[in-house]
Design a protein around this motif. Structure first.
Motif, PDB file in Angstrom:
ATOM      1  N   UNK A 277       0.881  -1.324  -0.086  1.00 35.32           N
ATOM      2  CA  UNK A 277       0.027   0.129   0.035  1.00 35.32           C
ATOM      3  C   UNK A 277       0.926   1.403   0.064  1.00 35.32           C
ATOM      4  N   UNK A 278       1.891   1.202   0.761  1.00 33.94           N
ATOM      5  CA  UNK A 278       2.734   2.522   0.826  1.00 33.94           C
ATOM      6  C   UNK A 278       3.663   2.620  -0.290  1.00 33.94           C
ATOM      7  N   UNK A 279       3.815   1.484  -1.077  1.00 24.27           N
ATOM      8  CA  UNK A 279       4.724   1.767  -2.357  1.00 24.27           C
ATOM      9  C   UNK A 279       3.712   2.367  -3.484  1.00 24.27           C
ATOM     10  N   UNK A 280       2.435   2.333  -3.216  1.00 24.06           N
ATOM     11  CA  UNK A 280       1.682   2.912  -4.145  1.00 24.06           C
ATOM     12  C   UNK A 280       0.905   4.100  -3.984  1.00 24.06           C
ATOM     13  N   UNK A 281       1.501   4.853  -2.883  1.00 24.33           N
ATOM     14  CA  UNK A 281       1.202   5.991  -2.337  1.00 24.33           C
ATOM     15  C   UNK A 281       1.920   7.205  -3.044  1.00 24.33           C
ATOM     16  N   UNK A 282       1.508   8.643  -3.161  1.00 23.62           N
ATOM     17  CA  UNK A 282       2.183   9.518  -3.796  1.00 23.62           C
ATOM     18  C   UNK A 282       3.143  10.220  -2.781  1.00 23.62           C
ATOM     19  N   UNK A 283       3.307   9.906  -1.521  1.00 22.02           N
ATOM     20  CA  UNK A 283       4.372  10.338  -0.737  1.00 22.02           C
ATOM     21  C   UNK A 283       5.324   9.205  -0.766  1.00 22.02           C
ATOM     22  N   UNK A 284       5.324   8.255  -1.128  1.00 20.68           N
ATOM     23  CA  UNK A 284       6.283   7.232  -1.502  1.00 20.68           C
ATOM     24  C   UNK A 284       6.483   6.645  -2.627  1.00 20.68           C
ATOM     25  N   UNK A 285       6.677   7.397  -3.795  1.00 26.08           N
ATOM     26  CA  UNK A 285       6.779   7.080  -5.199  1.00 26.08           C
ATOM     27  C   UNK A 285       7.544   6.147  -5.645  1.00 26.08           C
ATOM     28  N   UNK A 286       7.520   5.035  -4.988  1.00 24.00           N
ATOM     29  CA  UNK A 286       8.664   3.978  -5.271  1.00 24.00           C
ATOM     30  C   UNK A 286       8.389   3.088  -6.706  1.00 24.00           C
ATOM     31  N   UNK A 287       7.155   2.921  -7.076  1.00 26.34           N
ATOM     32  CA  UNK A 287       6.824   2.001  -8.378  1.00 26.34           C
ATOM     33  C   UNK A 287       6.122   2.659  -9.035  1.00 26.34           C
ATOM     34  N   UNK A 288       6.372   3.909  -9.698  1.00 23.84           N
ATOM     35  CA  UNK A 288       5.287   4.404 -10.665  1.00 23.84           C
ATOM     36  C   UNK A 288       5.024   3.556 -11.722  1.00 23.84           C
ATOM     37  N   UNK A 289       3.907   3.068 -12.043  1.00 24.67           N
ATOM     38  CA  UNK A 289       3.365   2.226 -13.202  1.00 24.67           C
ATOM     39  C   UNK A 289       4.055   0.778 -12.971  1.00 24.67           C
ATOM     40  N   UNK A 290       4.673   0.412 -11.993  1.00 25.10           N
ATOM     41  CA  UNK A 290       5.038  -0.913 -11.631  1.00 25.10           C
ATOM     42  C   UNK A 290       4.161  -1.574 -10.982  1.00 25.10           C
ATOM     43  N   UNK A 291       4.593  -3.111 -10.724  1.00 23.62           N
ATOM     44  CA  UNK A 291       4.093  -4.102 -10.014  1.00 23.62           C
ATOM     45  C   UNK A 291       4.755  -4.637  -8.949  1.00 23.62           C
ATOM     46  N   UNK A 292       4.108  -5.101  -7.999  1.00 25.81           N
ATOM     47  CA  UNK A 292       4.676  -5.702  -6.785  1.00 25.81           C
ATOM     48  C   UNK A 292       4.027  -7.079  -6.486  1.00 25.81           C
ATOM     49  N   UNK A 293       4.949  -8.116  -6.537  1.00 20.68           N
ATOM     50  CA  UNK A 293       4.684  -9.546  -6.450  1.00 20.68           C
ATOM     51  C   UNK A 293       5.195  -9.922  -4.920  1.00 20.68           C
ATOM     52  N   UNK A 294       4.160 -10.453  -4.321  1.00 23.67           N
ATOM     53  CA  UNK A 294       4.410 -10.887  -2.872  1.00 23.67           C
ATOM     54  C   UNK A 294       4.782 -12.420  -2.802  1.00 23.67           C
TER      55      UNK A 294
END
Length: 221
Positions: free
Chosen positions: A40-57
């Motif tokens: 959730x944090x990776x997708x927030x504007x204040x932690x823009x770590x993955x613009x347009x990307x995907x996360x696999x858990x």
């Protein structure tokens, strides 16, 4: 393999390691919630770590690997399932590691797994630590029993660790406090992933685990 430093769509893998001994497990529940908070944090504007990307858990439960972990401690060789679990962790971009606490110490299963993991495999790996226990008296175990192990492994452990006692899953007030700690820890790991110094070459350079038959074949030389 890590790919977040390459061009194109950003793909990030988080390995979620649970050392819970029961089914269902509060340890696995905490691990899942920490991973969800990180995503959730990776997708927030204040932690823009993955613009347009995907996360696999990817989940690694140590309980089914208990016998293989013990065998690896005794023989120095990892059986296929354990070897695959290790590869999942080493090749991830970040790790969430959660263990139950017994008698103020890390569970034997969790520590044994860390003992058989290659000591150079987690260098600069962003890691979020969590723990569960029956009483708040265990709450310092993350800092005195778990964090030093990952410091020895040279992992990039985030400042916020999350301990959840039995009471934290109960009343609304305690649950709300736990939710806050989980969100804070997830945000910490999201930033650590974004700022990670770990490169794909580090994972690629790890020594391959020799299979037992090959080693036996070399005894005749």
């Amino acid at each position: 393999m890590q790919t977040h430093r390459k061009s194109g769509p950003i793909m990030t893998t988080i390995a979620v390691v649970s050392a819970g001994l029961s089914e269902p497990s509060s340890t696995r529940l905490l691990a899942d919630r920490l991973a969800e908070a990180t995503v959730a944090s990776l997708g927030t504007p204040d932690a823009p770590g993955l613009p347009g990307g995907t996360v696999t858990v990817l989940h690694v439960d140590l309980r089914p690997l208990a016998h293989e972990i013990t065998d690896a401690m005794l023989t120095g060789f990892a059986a296929p399932a354990l070897s695959a679990a290790m590869a999942t962790i080493v090749e991830a971009d970040a790790v969430v590691f959660v263990t139950p606490i017994f008698t103020a110490g890390v569970s034997g299963l969790a520590k044994s797994f860390l003992d058989v993991l290659d000591k150079d495999s987690l260098g600069d790996m962003p890691v979020l630590l969590g723990a569960t226990g029956g009483t708040a008296r265990h709450s310092l175990a993350i800092d005195h029993a778990l964090r030093p192990v990952f410091a020895y492994l040279r992992a990039a452990v985030v400042p916020t660790g999350v301990f959840a006692a039995t009471d934290d899953w109960g009343s609304a007030g305690d649950s709300a406090a736990l939710d806050g700690r989980i969100r804070r820890a997830g945000a910490d790991l999201a930033w650590a992933i974004r700022a990670s110094r770990r490169t794909p070459q580090e994972a690629d350079a790890l020594p391959a685990t020799a299979d037992f038959a090959s080693l036996l074949g070399g005894l005749g030389h």
